[in-house]
Write a protein that holds these residues in place. Structure first.
Motif, PDB file in Angstrom:
ATOM      1  N   LYS A   1       0.885   7.639   3.658  1.00 49.67           N
ATOM      2  CA  LYS A   1       1.838   6.797   2.826  1.00 49.67           C
ATOM      3  C   LYS A   1       2.579   5.935   3.782  1.00 49.67           C
ATOM      4  CE  LYS A   1       2.130  10.851  -0.557  1.00 49.67           C
ATOM      5  NZ  LYS A   1       2.845  11.704  -1.119  1.00 49.67           N
ATOM      6  N   PRO A   2       2.107   4.785   4.060  1.00 41.98           N
ATOM      7  CA  PRO A   2       2.924   3.881   4.889  1.00 41.98           C
ATOM      8  C   PRO A   2       4.042   3.385   4.033  1.00 41.98           C
ATOM      9  CG  PRO A   2       1.022   2.740   3.771  1.00 41.98           C
ATOM     10  CD  PRO A   2       0.847   4.444   3.708  1.00 41.98           C
ATOM     11  N   ALA A   3       5.194   2.885   4.741  1.00 36.45           N
ATOM     12  CA  ALA A   3       6.397   2.571   4.122  1.00 36.45           C
ATOM     13  C   ALA A   3       6.603   1.085   3.946  1.00 36.45           C
ATOM     14  CB  ALA A   3       7.535   3.223   5.196  1.00 36.45           C
ATOM     15  N   VAL A   4       7.746   0.672   3.469  1.00 36.35           N
ATOM     16  CA  VAL A   4       8.097  -0.670   3.328  1.00 36.35           C
ATOM     17  C   VAL A   4       8.339  -1.200   4.856  1.00 36.35           C
ATOM     18  CG1 VAL A   4       9.873  -2.169   2.659  1.00 36.35           C
ATOM     19  CG2 VAL A   4       8.714  -0.383   1.183  1.00 36.35           C
ATOM     20  N   GLY A   5       8.213  -2.475   4.938  1.00 33.03           N
ATOM     21  CA  GLY A   5       8.532  -3.069   6.428  1.00 33.03           C
ATOM     22  C   GLY A   5       7.316  -2.956   7.515  1.00 33.03           C
ATOM     23  N   LEU A   6       7.493  -2.976   8.632  1.00 34.04           N
ATOM     24  CA  LEU A   6       6.493  -2.905   9.695  1.00 34.04           C
ATOM     25  C   LEU A   6       6.202  -1.421   9.924  1.00 34.04           C
ATOM     26  CD1 LEU A   6       4.946  -4.104  12.009  1.00 34.04           C
ATOM     27  CD2 LEU A   6       6.943  -3.935  13.468  1.00 34.04           C
ATOM     28  N   ASN A   7       4.968  -0.982   9.656  1.00 35.13           N
ATOM     29  CA  ASN A   7       4.243   0.331   9.887  1.00 35.13           C
ATOM     30  C   ASN A   7       3.367   0.009  11.280  1.00 35.13           C
ATOM     31  OD1 ASN A   7       4.584   2.047   7.335  1.00 35.13           O
ATOM     32  ND2 ASN A   7       4.432  -0.117   6.827  1.00 35.13           N
ATOM     33  N   VAL A   8       3.697   0.938  12.296  1.00 32.26           N
ATOM     34  CA  VAL A   8       2.933   0.522  13.547  1.00 32.26           C
ATOM     35  C   VAL A   8       2.055   1.871  13.926  1.00 32.26           C
ATOM     36  CG1 VAL A   8       3.017   0.574  15.954  1.00 32.26           C
ATOM     37  CG2 VAL A   8       4.568  -0.918  14.808  1.00 32.26           C
ATOM     38  N   ILE A   9       0.861   1.996  13.962  1.00 38.06           N
ATOM     39  CA  ILE A   9       0.041   2.867  14.193  1.00 38.06           C
ATOM     40  C   ILE A   9      -0.449   3.058  15.880  1.00 38.06           C
ATOM     41  CG2 ILE A   9      -2.317   4.144  14.034  1.00 38.06           C
ATOM     42  CD1 ILE A   9      -2.082   2.647  11.052  1.00 38.06           C
ATOM     43  N   THR A  10      -0.209   3.884  16.504  1.00 39.50           N
ATOM     44  CA  THR A  10      -0.305   4.276  17.960  1.00 39.50           C
ATOM     45  C   THR A  10      -1.120   5.603  18.224  1.00 39.50           C
ATOM     46  OG1 THR A  10       1.551   5.335  18.353  1.00 39.50           O
ATOM     47  CG2 THR A  10       1.746   3.162  18.484  1.00 39.50           C
ATOM     48  N   GLY A  11      -1.694   5.830  19.374  1.00 42.62           N
ATOM     49  CA  GLY A  11      -2.731   6.841  19.592  1.00 42.62           C
ATOM     50  C   GLY A  11      -3.550   6.540  20.922  1.00 42.62           C
TER      51      GLY A  11
ATOM     52  N   LEU B 280       0.856  -1.186   0.055  1.00 47.46           N
ATOM     53  CA  LEU B 280       0.137  -0.051  -0.006  1.00 47.46           C
ATOM     54  C   LEU B 280       0.971   1.214   0.096  1.00 47.46           C
ATOM     55  CD1 LEU B 280      -2.784   1.386   0.341  1.00 47.46           C
ATOM     56  CD2 LEU B 280      -2.544   1.041   2.898  1.00 47.46           C
ATOM     57  N   ASP B 281       0.929   1.993  -1.111  1.00 50.08           N
ATOM     58  CA  ASP B 281       1.682   3.125  -1.045  1.00 50.08           C
ATOM     59  C   ASP B 281       1.095   4.272  -0.484  1.00 50.08           C
ATOM     60  OD1 ASP B 281       3.977   2.272  -2.275  1.00 50.08           O
ATOM     61  OD2 ASP B 281       3.587   2.785  -4.551  1.00 50.08           O
ATOM     62  N   GLU B 282      -0.294   4.559  -0.734  1.00 54.82           N
ATOM     63  CA  GLU B 282      -0.968   5.631  -0.300  1.00 54.82           C
ATOM     64  C   GLU B 282      -2.471   5.464   0.021  1.00 54.82           C
ATOM     65  OE1 GLU B 282      -1.466  10.266  -2.025  1.00 54.82           O
ATOM     66  OE2 GLU B 282      -0.272   8.833  -3.093  1.00 54.82           O
ATOM     67  N   LEU B 283      -2.781   6.178   0.974  1.00 60.96           N
ATOM     68  CA  LEU B 283      -4.423   5.772   1.575  1.00 60.96           C
ATOM     69  C   LEU B 283      -4.976   7.142   1.748  1.00 60.96           C
ATOM     70  CD1 LEU B 283      -6.739   3.928   2.278  1.00 60.96           C
ATOM     71  CD2 LEU B 283      -5.825   4.006   4.775  1.00 60.96           C
ATOM     72  N   THR B 284      -5.918   7.802   0.831  1.00 57.39           N
ATOM     73  CA  THR B 284      -6.600   8.946   1.053  1.00 57.39           C
ATOM     74  C   THR B 284      -7.924   8.813   1.541  1.00 57.39           C
ATOM     75  OG1 THR B 284      -5.279   9.965  -0.814  1.00 57.39           O
ATOM     76  CG2 THR B 284      -7.276  10.960   0.076  1.00 57.39           C
ATOM     77  N   VAL B 285      -8.325   9.355   2.743  1.00 58.69           N
ATOM     78  CA  VAL B 285      -9.707   9.106   3.427  1.00 58.69           C
ATOM     79  C   VAL B 285     -10.111  10.525   3.476  1.00 58.69           C
ATOM     80  CG1 VAL B 285     -11.108   7.807   5.035  1.00 58.69           C
ATOM     81  CG2 VAL B 285      -8.845   6.857   4.466  1.00 58.69           C
ATOM     82  N   LYS B 286     -11.574  10.629   3.217  1.00 63.28           N
ATOM     83  CA  LYS B 286     -12.364  11.897   3.458  1.00 63.28           C
ATOM     84  C   LYS B 286     -13.779  11.629   3.934  1.00 63.28           C
ATOM     85  CE  LYS B 286      -9.878  14.368  -0.486  1.00 63.28           C
ATOM     86  NZ  LYS B 286     -10.173  14.927  -1.773  1.00 63.28           N
ATOM     87  N   GLY B 287     -14.148  12.163   5.068  1.00 66.64           N
ATOM     88  CA  GLY B 287     -15.777  12.148   5.399  1.00 66.64           C
ATOM     89  C   GLY B 287     -15.902  10.972   5.984  1.00 66.64           C
TER      90      GLY B 287
ATOM     91  N   THR C 120      -6.592  12.693  12.971  1.00 66.49           N
ATOM     92  CA  THR C 120      -5.362  13.030  12.132  1.00 66.49           C
ATOM     93  C   THR C 120      -4.472  11.946  12.163  1.00 66.49           C
ATOM     94  OG1 THR C 120      -4.200  14.551  13.570  1.00 66.49           O
ATOM     95  CG2 THR C 120      -5.637  15.502  11.979  1.00 66.49           C
ATOM     96  N   ILE C 121      -3.458  11.984  11.400  1.00 70.99           N
ATOM     97  CA  ILE C 121      -2.454  10.896  11.390  1.00 70.99           C
ATOM     98  C   ILE C 121      -0.984  11.590  10.917  1.00 70.99           C
ATOM     99  CG2 ILE C 121      -2.707  10.081   9.139  1.00 70.99           C
ATOM    100  CD1 ILE C 121      -1.957   7.343  10.138  1.00 70.99           C
ATOM    101  N   GLU C 122      -0.101  11.200  11.998  1.00 73.52           N
ATOM    102  CA  GLU C 122       1.448  11.990  11.482  1.00 73.52           C
ATOM    103  C   GLU C 122       2.469  10.912  11.737  1.00 73.52           C
ATOM    104  OE1 GLU C 122       2.643  15.018  14.078  1.00 73.52           O
ATOM    105  OE2 GLU C 122       1.263  14.406  15.604  1.00 73.52           O
ATOM    106  N   ALA C 123       3.489  11.078  10.880  1.00 76.42           N
ATOM    107  CA  ALA C 123       4.589  10.187  10.938  1.00 76.42           C
ATOM    108  C   ALA C 123       5.569  10.760  12.451  1.00 76.42           C
ATOM    109  CB  ALA C 123       5.534  10.099   9.924  1.00 76.42           C
ATOM    110  N   LEU C 124       6.056   9.744  12.948  1.00 72.08           N
ATOM    111  CA  LEU C 124       6.885  10.075  14.234  1.00 72.08           C
ATOM    112  C   LEU C 124       8.273   9.703  13.902  1.00 72.08           C
ATOM    113  CD1 LEU C 124       4.429   8.857  17.132  1.00 72.08           C
ATOM    114  CD2 LEU C 124       4.789  11.300  16.261  1.00 72.08           C
ATOM    115  N   GLN C 125       9.044  10.727  14.365  1.00 77.75           N
ATOM    116  CA  GLN C 125      10.586  10.313  14.026  1.00 77.75           C
ATOM    117  C   GLN C 125      11.200  11.081  15.155  1.00 77.75           C
ATOM    118  OE1 GLN C 125      11.612  11.890  10.139  1.00 77.75           O
ATOM    119  NE2 GLN C 125      10.792   9.889   9.206  1.00 77.75           N
ATOM    120  N   GLY C 126      12.519  10.301  15.552  1.00 74.87           N
ATOM    121  CA  GLY C 126      13.321  10.994  16.412  1.00 74.87           C
ATOM    122  C   GLY C 126      12.772  11.136  17.919  1.00 74.87           C
TER     123      GLY C 126
END
Length: 583
Positions: free
Chosen positions: A19-29, A2-9, A536-542
């Motif tokens: 835009k999830p990446a290759v490998g292990l993508n973890v969603i938290t919150g 999955l290269d890109e997911l767009t969701v509205k409403g 909302t969803i945001e990428a986390l780094q560092g």
């Protein structure tokens, strides 16, 4: 992937582009922020269905779009075969879109081409496995179990060989059935063919004959008119002895000859015109003689006229029965002769096919026997590997087995042991993954396991064992950490990361021990916008990632020790991953 997911409403999601990446993508919150809504959106996209309450309050529609990369041709072969079969073109990517309206019909689209929901679900099943409360879980579908086992056992080549022989057998049986029709019906059909062949042959048809006869018919029916016209033409050109007072065309032309000669003598340049006049007179005389001879040769022949009419009526009758032209009638004759010859020799052909059929069934039985033995051995090995995986996931008391059974049938294919078994295109085996999650309870098919958390962890164990054999590129795990602690979470994190070496893995979790193994981590958060709530969803780094894990460990008001613990978890996971790569 999955290269890109767009969701509205959708739900409390006003609009996100992820835009999830290759490998292990973890969603938290935090709880209630809408983490699982991302998974729900993917599921809605793959099924083409949502409940009306899923559409954001105040919106008339929800829009979901997913872009999948399918460049890996070898591992995506089943998907590519499905797309080709349905006439859908795809190069290196696939665009899935769904617009869900409160009022009106939803039309799913693949690469901007409208498709049915059934086809969308088939494509979705080849793209994504969602592990949670989902109908997209392929491992719960018994029809896939044989595919998984054959891929794990490396028996797909033998299976394809068996399928080809099964197809050959079915074709042979159809021909035998055709040759084995009721004897009286066969005799009637042969009698009919003999009659038709004799009828066409007796007619002795020839190519072009019909056109020739039609031309002759016109002449025969117009003979008297043509004769009278030819004599009248002769009279006009040459004159008539009974009409001495009148002069013919030839006479008139001859009267001009002396005058033309005088002119030519006076003006030699008119010699050419003199020659023209003489040629005209000669031509008229020749024409008159030929037309007169034509009229003399015309005779009204009522007998010949009747013969021609009867012959044309016969040809017309044969065309009504056997084709629209003489050529088609002759083609029918050749076809009927071939069929009659085949039926005449049908007894010999049937005996020949029966012998070949029995030999082919023996060969299929020998191949199916070897295939079944290899599957049985692989099933035992797979069960042992899965049980080991389950033990590492704190499910040591769960039993797992791969049931490989076959059914006796006198109409089946013979095995070397003398027994005959019912068969299909894949062999004689029925394969079902079985499990028992409670000690003392009999094993049941996987779709009978009720607990969502158990299902997710069970599927993680299976997917880990089948990692290389599984061709589905995207795996999504939701609620995999229900009812487990940190120690088990670390084990799950490792397994998810290992699984992501063969697949793109997306995991929704509340455990920091799992999140620490992420190659890419994303936080879903809930915010107020005026009188509305949006997700909302945001990428986390560092540092942002360290803080997110600290919140997961100690809550929103985390301490310095929680932040240090978060750093240690991530560092520990990164060190383990480096070691795992070397191994």
């Amino acid at each position: 992937m999955l290269d890109e997911l767009t969701v509205k409403g959708f739900g409390i999601i006003e609009e996100i582009n992820w835009k999830p990446a290759v490998g292990l993508n973890v969603i938290t919150g935090e709880t209630g922020a809408g983490k699982s809504l991302v998974v729900d959106a993917v599921e809605a996209l793959l099924s083409g269905q949502v409940h009306e309450e899923d559409i954001r309050h105040g919106s008339d529609e929800a829009q979901i779009e997913g872009i999948f990369r399918i460049a890996d041709k070898e591992r995506k072969a089943p998907l590519r075969e499905l797309l080709a079969e349905k006439g859908l073109e795809a190069d290196d990517s696939l665009l899935l879109t769904c617009d869900f309206r409160r009022q009106g019909r939803t039309t799913p689209r693949v690469n901007r081409q409208a498709v049915s929901r059934a086809l969308l679900r088939d494509i979705g099943a080849a793209l994504v496995d969602i592990h949670g409360q989902s109908e997209h879980l392929s491992l719960l579908n018994k029809s896939h179990h044989l595919d998984y086992l054959d891929a794990y056992a490396h028996t797909l080549e033998k299976r394809h060989d068996f399928s080809a022989r099964a197809l050959e057998l079915h074709q042979m049986e159809r021909e035998i059935q055709s040759l084995s029709r009721d004897e009286q019906e066969l005799a009637r059909h042969m009698e009919l063919l003999n009659f038709q062949i004799d009828e066409i042959k007796r007619a002795e048809l020839g190519e072009g004959e019909e056109e020739s006869l039609e031309r002759e018919l016109v002449l025969l029916t117009s003979a008297e008119k043509l004769k009278m016209a030819s004599y009248e033409i002769y009279r006009i050109i040459y004159g008539d002895d009974s009409a001495l007072a009148s002069s013919s065309v030839v006479d008139k032309a001859n009267e001009a000859v002396p005058l033309m000669k005088q002119m030519a003598e006076t003006d030699p340049s008119l010699q050419k015109q003199m020659g023209y006049l003489e040629e005209i007179i000669h031509g008229l005389e020749e024409l008159a003689r030929e037309v007169h001879t034509y009229g003399d040769n015309l005779n009204y022949d009522p007998q010949r006229l009747e013969e021609v009419q009867n012959r044309l009526e016969l040809i017309k009758s044969l065309k009504r029965k056997y084709g629209g032209s003489v050529g088609e009638v002759l083609n029918y004759l050749a076809k009927a002769e071939r069929e009659l010859e085949g039926l005449t020799n049908s007894g010999e052909r049937r005996e020949e096919l029966e012998a070949k059929k029995e030999q082919l069934k023996k060969e299929m039985g020998a191949l199916a026997s070897k295939l079944s033995q290899e599957r049985t051995r692989a099933a035992q090995k797979l069960a042992a590997v899965v049980k080991k995986e389950l033990a590492e996931l704190s499910m040591a008391r769960v039993e797992f087995a791969v049931s490989v059974t076959r059914e006796l049938s006198p109409e089946g294919i013979p095995f070397p042991d003398g027994q005959s078994y019912r068969f299909g295109n894949s062999g004689v085996d029925e394969v079902v993954f079985m499990a028992s999650t409670n000690p003392g309870e009999p094993a049941k098919a996987l779709d009978r396991i009720a607990s969502t958390g158990e299902i997710s962890r069970f599927m993680l164990a299976l997917k880990s064992a089948l990692a290389e054999a599984d061709t589905i590129p995207v795996l999504i795990f939701d609620e995999i950490d229900i009812g487990i602690g940190g120690r088990s979470g670390e084990v799950i994190g490792r397994k998810l990361w290992k699984l992501s070496r063969h697949h793109q893995v997306i995991c929704v979790t509340h455990l920091p021990q799992i999140a620490a193994f992420a190659d890419s981590q994303y936080r879903v958060s809930k915010q107020s916008a005026g009188d509305r709530t949006v997700s909302t969803i945001e990428a986390l780094q560092g540092e942002a990632r360290f803080k997110e894990l600290a919140v997961m460990i100690g809550g929103p008001r985390y301490t310095a020790s929680a932040l240090n613990a978060a750093r240690e978890l991530i560092e520990k996971a990164e060190n383990w991953k480096k070691g795992a790569v070397k191994d």
